[in-house]
Design a protein around this motif. Structure first.
Motif, PDB file in Angstrom:
ATOM      1  N   GLY A  87      82.565  37.515  48.869  1.00 14.45           N
ATOM      2  CA  GLY A  87      81.491  37.463  50.147  1.00 14.45           C
ATOM      3  C   GLY A  87      81.055  38.916  50.637  1.00 14.45           C
ATOM      4  N   TYR A  88      82.105  39.783  50.549  1.00 14.16           N
ATOM      5  CA  TYR A  88      81.714  41.109  51.066  1.00 14.16           C
ATOM      6  C   TYR A  88      80.744  41.825  50.024  1.00 14.16           C
ATOM      7  N   LEU A  90      82.686  32.411  48.840  1.00 20.76           N
ATOM      8  CA  LEU A  90      82.185  33.558  49.527  1.00 20.76           C
ATOM      9  C   LEU A  90      83.024  33.681  51.129  1.00 20.76           C
ATOM     10  N   TRP A 132      77.150  40.306  50.404  1.00 18.91           N
ATOM     11  CA  TRP A 132      76.610  40.646  51.511  1.00 18.91           C
ATOM     12  C   TRP A 132      76.164  42.344  51.291  1.00 18.91           C
ATOM     13  N   PRO A 190      84.106  36.884  55.394  1.00 20.10           N
ATOM     14  CA  PRO A 190      84.064  36.636  54.069  1.00 20.10           C
ATOM     15  C   PRO A 190      85.002  36.900  53.195  1.00 20.10           C
TER      16      PRO A 190
END
Length: 263
Positions: free
Chosen positions: A236-237, A224, A240, A232
């Motif tokens: 990861g984005y 991530l 999130w 990120p």
């Protein structure tokens, strides 16, 4: 996951050089310098700074504003960074199309967002404003009392500019788990980040905003993170964005939901 701008590591050594009161200051300084030399510098995302997830009108309007994570450092395009993924996640939860736009600047502090970025967006009318700030205030060792004042001014400024919008503050990331930082530097910087996040939560409660803490479990998955170990990755984005959409949905006015769809 909020993240510092691409100049973070060059600032880090200077920050801890002045931390004479910290017993580990010499170790922290060496670690900061090594990290600065060995960490890649990543550029912001490219491509359109606005788009639409889904079809149909009128669309729910999302504005993402803030620091390097707002402008997608770690991803190749905004559609594969926080704004695009958050719009898609909100579309699923709200049951309607979501028009997204982004306004950010690598290195932006809370004060810089409210003084420079918010006034430049006159004429926009978002339904939800997601603000990503904090890391750059962390690396500049912004005093905690001043940080609280900056957040109060930020929330007040955003709510004043976008009176009908829900304001969501993305919480500080779990810096104490960032793979880019060795121990004990990670522990020391992470402890201050946690203190800043508590202040962020209190400021949101006091000034009519929503605080969305980051799921610490995200920081345990190296996939991530982008190659710098700080920002990120696209995955990861996406993770999130899912968390932020979950936090935002209960605060969206009922009129913003598609008929028959729960939040």
């Amino acid at each position: 996951m909020s993240g510092p701008d691409h100049r973070f590591f060059s600032h880090l050594a200077d920050i801890w050089r002045t931390a004479a009161a910290v017993p580990l200051a010499p170790v922290l300084l060496v670690q900061a310098r090594r990290t600065a030399r060995g960490t890649p510098r990543l550029a912001p995302a490219t491509g359109a700074e606005h788009g639409v997830a889904g079809s149909g009108a009128p669309a729910f309007r999302l504005l993402v504003i803030g620091d390097s994570t707002a402008v997608g450092v770690g991803a190749s395009a905004h559609a594969e960074a926080l704004p695009g993924f958050l719009a898609a996640a909100l579309r699923e939860r709200l049951g309607r199309s979501v028009a997204w736009s982004v306004a950010g600047r690598s290195g932006a502090t809370a004060r810089r967002v409210v003084t420079d970025l918010v006034p430049a967006l006159n004429g926009t009318a978002p339904d939800l404003v997601v603000v990503t700030v904090g890391i750059n205030d962390l690396i500049r060792r912004r005093p905690l009392r001043a940080w609280a004042d900056d957040l109060a001014a930020l929330i007040t400024g955003v709510r004043g500019a976008y009176r009908d919008a829900t304001v969501l503050l993305a919480g500080m990331p779990p810096v104490h788990r960032f793979p880019a930082l060795p121990q004990p530097l990670r522990l020391v910087v992470g402890a201050r980040a946690r203190a800043m996040d508590r202040i962020m939560r209190e400021a949101a409660r006091a000034h009519g905003a929503v605080h969305a803490p980051m799921d610490e479990a995200m920081a345990r998955d190296r996939r991530l993170f982008a190659s710098d170990g700080f920002h990120p990755s696209p995955a990861g984005y996406r993770a999130w964005a899912d968390d932020l959409a979950r936090a935002a949905a209960p605060h969206v006015p009922a009129g913003a939901l598609a008929q028959g769809r729960p939040s």
